[in-house]
Design an enzyme around this catalytic site. Structure first.
Site, mmCIF file in Angstrom:
data_model
loop_
_atom_site.group_PDB
_atom_site.id
_atom_site.type_symbol
_atom_site.label_atom_id
_atom_site.label_comp_id
_atom_site.label_asym_id
_atom_site.label_seq_id
_atom_site.Cartn_x
_atom_site.Cartn_y
_atom_site.Cartn_z
ATOM 1 N N ASP A 1 -5.497 -11.890 -5.228
ATOM 2 C CA ASP A 1 -6.525 -11.103 -5.907
ATOM 3 C C ASP A 1 -7.328 -11.915 -6.924
ATOM 4 O OD1 ASP A 1 -5.428 -8.884 -4.502
ATOM 5 O OD2 ASP A 1 -3.851 -8.813 -6.013
ATOM 6 N N LYS B 1 -10.945 -14.421 -3.968
ATOM 7 C CA LYS B 1 -11.177 -15.426 -2.908
ATOM 8 C C LYS B 1 -12.204 -14.955 -1.893
ATOM 9 C CE LYS B 1 -6.837 -15.460 -1.635
ATOM 10 N NZ LYS B 1 -6.197 -14.696 -2.683
ATOM 11 N N GLY C 1 -6.536 -8.041 1.218
ATOM 12 C CA GLY C 1 -7.672 -7.133 1.015
ATOM 13 C C GLY C 1 -8.733 -7.892 0.256
ATOM 14 N N HIS C 2 -9.593 -8.576 0.992
ATOM 15 C CA HIS C 2 -10.618 -9.393 0.345
ATOM 16 C C HIS C 2 -11.908 -8.599 0.207
ATOM 17 C CE1 HIS C 2 -8.473 -13.415 1.499
ATOM 18 N NE2 HIS C 2 -7.787 -12.655 0.683
ATOM 19 N N GLN D 1 -3.392 -14.096 0.245
ATOM 20 C CA GLN D 1 -2.391 -14.110 -0.821
ATOM 21 C C GLN D 1 -2.634 -15.363 -1.694
ATOM 22 O OE1 GLN D 1 -1.047 -13.563 2.620
ATOM 23 N NE2 GLN D 1 -1.745 -11.517 2.145
HETATM 24 P P1 IMP Z 1 3.973 -8.336 1.953
HETATM 25 O O1 IMP Z 1 3.098 -9.502 2.197
HETATM 26 O O2 IMP Z 1 3.329 -7.017 2.259
HETATM 27 O O3 IMP Z 1 5.329 -8.474 2.597
HETATM 28 O O4 IMP Z 1 4.286 -8.278 0.375
HETATM 29 C C1 IMP Z 1 5.002 -9.302 -0.310
HETATM 30 C C2 IMP Z 1 4.442 -9.500 -1.707
HETATM 31 O O5 IMP Z 1 3.154 -10.072 -1.617
HETATM 32 C C3 IMP Z 1 4.276 -8.221 -2.515
HETATM 33 O O6 IMP Z 1 4.493 -8.512 -3.876
HETATM 34 C C4 IMP Z 1 2.820 -7.854 -2.301
HETATM 35 O O7 IMP Z 1 2.302 -7.050 -3.334
HETATM 36 C C5 IMP Z 1 2.202 -9.243 -2.315
HETATM 37 N N1 IMP Z 1 0.956 -9.325 -1.562
HETATM 38 C C6 IMP Z 1 0.793 -9.341 -0.218
HETATM 39 N N2 IMP Z 1 -0.510 -9.459 0.099
HETATM 40 C C7 IMP Z 1 -1.177 -9.548 -1.056
HETATM 41 C C8 IMP Z 1 -2.559 -9.714 -1.384
HETATM 42 O O8 IMP Z 1 -3.446 -9.832 -0.528
HETATM 43 N N3 IMP Z 1 -2.861 -9.748 -2.721
HETATM 44 C C9 IMP Z 1 -1.902 -9.671 -3.682
HETATM 45 N N4 IMP Z 1 -0.614 -9.526 -3.429
HETATM 46 C C10 IMP Z 1 -0.245 -9.468 -2.126
#
Ligand code: IMP
Length: 401
Positions: A12, A15, A39-40, A212
């Protein structure tokens, strides 16, 4: 030219917007990891596009998009996103190609994600988009790839096997397969083998879009509170399916820090202070709507992320959100057992570090001299130049220094 854009915090960082801007100097934007957990958000004066699976290319300018084999694809999300973008720019779907070797996220993966979370003692706080179970299935070799859907009978057998491996009733398999095929047929014409994609792209100017961020990378991040892929620069070769030589790795960081989900966060703030920063920055998850945890800029973590990602250029975002705050706290070091550390070599026991703050004079506007002073300070602290600044919500608010 081959460039990567990597998040340097916990995601977040803005990017998406930066990738859209940078895509104008490249032929194609490549997604290499993650799935619809990303979620970009990209804001133009007339449109707001949230990219979950589609690369954040500037389709208004005809920039191409490629989803590599390292991405976990939820077909329902993909189809919806393609329809949305095609509704905004007619024909945009033709700019997209998807690797046939990419894994499919099934409805069972999403169910399992939620189930595993509910049974954990220490929750990760996943997005529940099925990311962990999908990559686990890939490693277990029970996963389905897009190419498998070309042979529905064989794919059905494999799907049943994967359900049985997880001790799940396989009577839902036919219905799941029917739904998957229905979505797949809507994108089949866009799918290509990884090798043919690589052949047509390897000599082009490519922009690799990290999802991420470094601190959520499965190896380099705050394990186990991470996502399930090498979302840092190290994942690019495997996720694209070709060993690219990168000219630039640009790291994006916010002028403060946020985190969604659980895990250590040394500079986290709470109560009214956190609420105010969250409101100012609109810090709510683009994928889940969850309020993001907020805190101040953490230089020891930023130094770690810059070094371990091999980053050789920087972009700062959302400094405008801090405009008007009188004194801005910046964590310049950690106190660990009475000693001061400006860098960390690992992320163990981050819960136990004590952040040491310096309070920098605030600014009224990001166009002011005072803001420039802040930037110089950050550059001195990081011993690295900040090459790009995002000064507002729009793609056009990004400036080169
Ligand atoms: P997962 O990728 O859904 O398995 O989540 C694992 C961790 O990564 C959690 O803390 C999510 O909140 C975090 N996470 C996954 N995708 C994003 C993203 O695009 N932005 C911020 N945090 C993310």
């Amino acid at each position: 030219m081959k460039t990567a854009v990597i998040g340097l915090q916990w995601g977040d960082e803005g990017k998406g917007k930066f990738v859209t801007y940078m895509s104008r100097f490249h032929d194609c934007v490549v997604r290499y990891s993650g799935g619809s957990n990303a979620g970009h958000t990209v804001t133009f004066p007339d449109y707001k596009i949230v990219h979950h699976l589609l690369p954040s290319a500037d389709v208004f300018k005809g920039k191409r998009m490629y989803i590599g084999p390292g991405v976990a694809i939820d077909l329902e999300v993909l189809v919806k996103e393609i329809e949305e973008i095609d509704g905004i720019v007619q024909g945009a779907r033709n700019l997209l190609r998807i690797s046939k070797q990419a894994q499919i996220v099934t409805s069972f993966h999403k169910k399992l994600d939620a189930k595993i979370e509910s049974r954990r003692i220490h929750r990760i706080g996943t997005t529940r988009k099925g990311i962990g179970p999908c990559y686990a299935g890939k490693a277990f070799r029970t996963g389905l790839r897009l190419e498998d859907l070309e042979y529905p009978d064989m794919a059905l057998k494999r799907l049943k096997e994967s359900l049985l491996v997880w001790n799940e009733d396989d009577s839902i398999a036919e219905k799941m397969m029917e739904e998957m095929i229905e979505y797949y047929l809507k994108v089949e014409d866009l799918t290509v083998d990884s090798l043919s994609a690589v052949r047509s792209l390897r000599d082009k100017d490519l922009l690799f879009e990290g999802t991420q961020a470094v601190l959520l990378d499965i190896d380099a991040g705050t394990y186990p509170f991470v996502t399930s892929t090498n979302c840092s620069s190290t994942g690019i070769h495997a996720g694209f399916g070709f060993p690219v030589a990168l000219d630039r790795i640009l790291g994006v960081f916010k002028a403060y820090t946020t985190r969604v989900g659980e895990g250590p966060f040394p500079t986290e703030i709470y109560g009214d202070e956190a609420h105010e920063l969250r409101q100012r920055g609109g810090e709510y998850g683009a994928t889940t709507g969850r309020p993001r945890r907020c805190g101040w800029l953490d230089l020891p973590l930023l130094r770690y992320a810059i070094e371990i990602s091999g980053c050789n250029g920087l972009a700062m975002t959302k400094a405008d959100i801090l405009s008007g705050i009188e004194k801005i706290p910046v964590c310049v070091a950690y106190k660990i057992n009475g000693s001061l550390y400006e860098c960390v070599e690992h992320l163990r026991n981050l819960e136990a570090v004590e952040p040491v703050y310096e309070y920098v004079d605030g600014w009224k506007s990001v166009e002011s001299k005072q803001f420039e002073k802040f930037l110089f300070k950050i550059e001195k602290w990081l011993n690295a130049g900040v090459n790009y600044i995002s000064k507002g919500p729009y793609v056009e608010d990004i400036t080169i220094r």
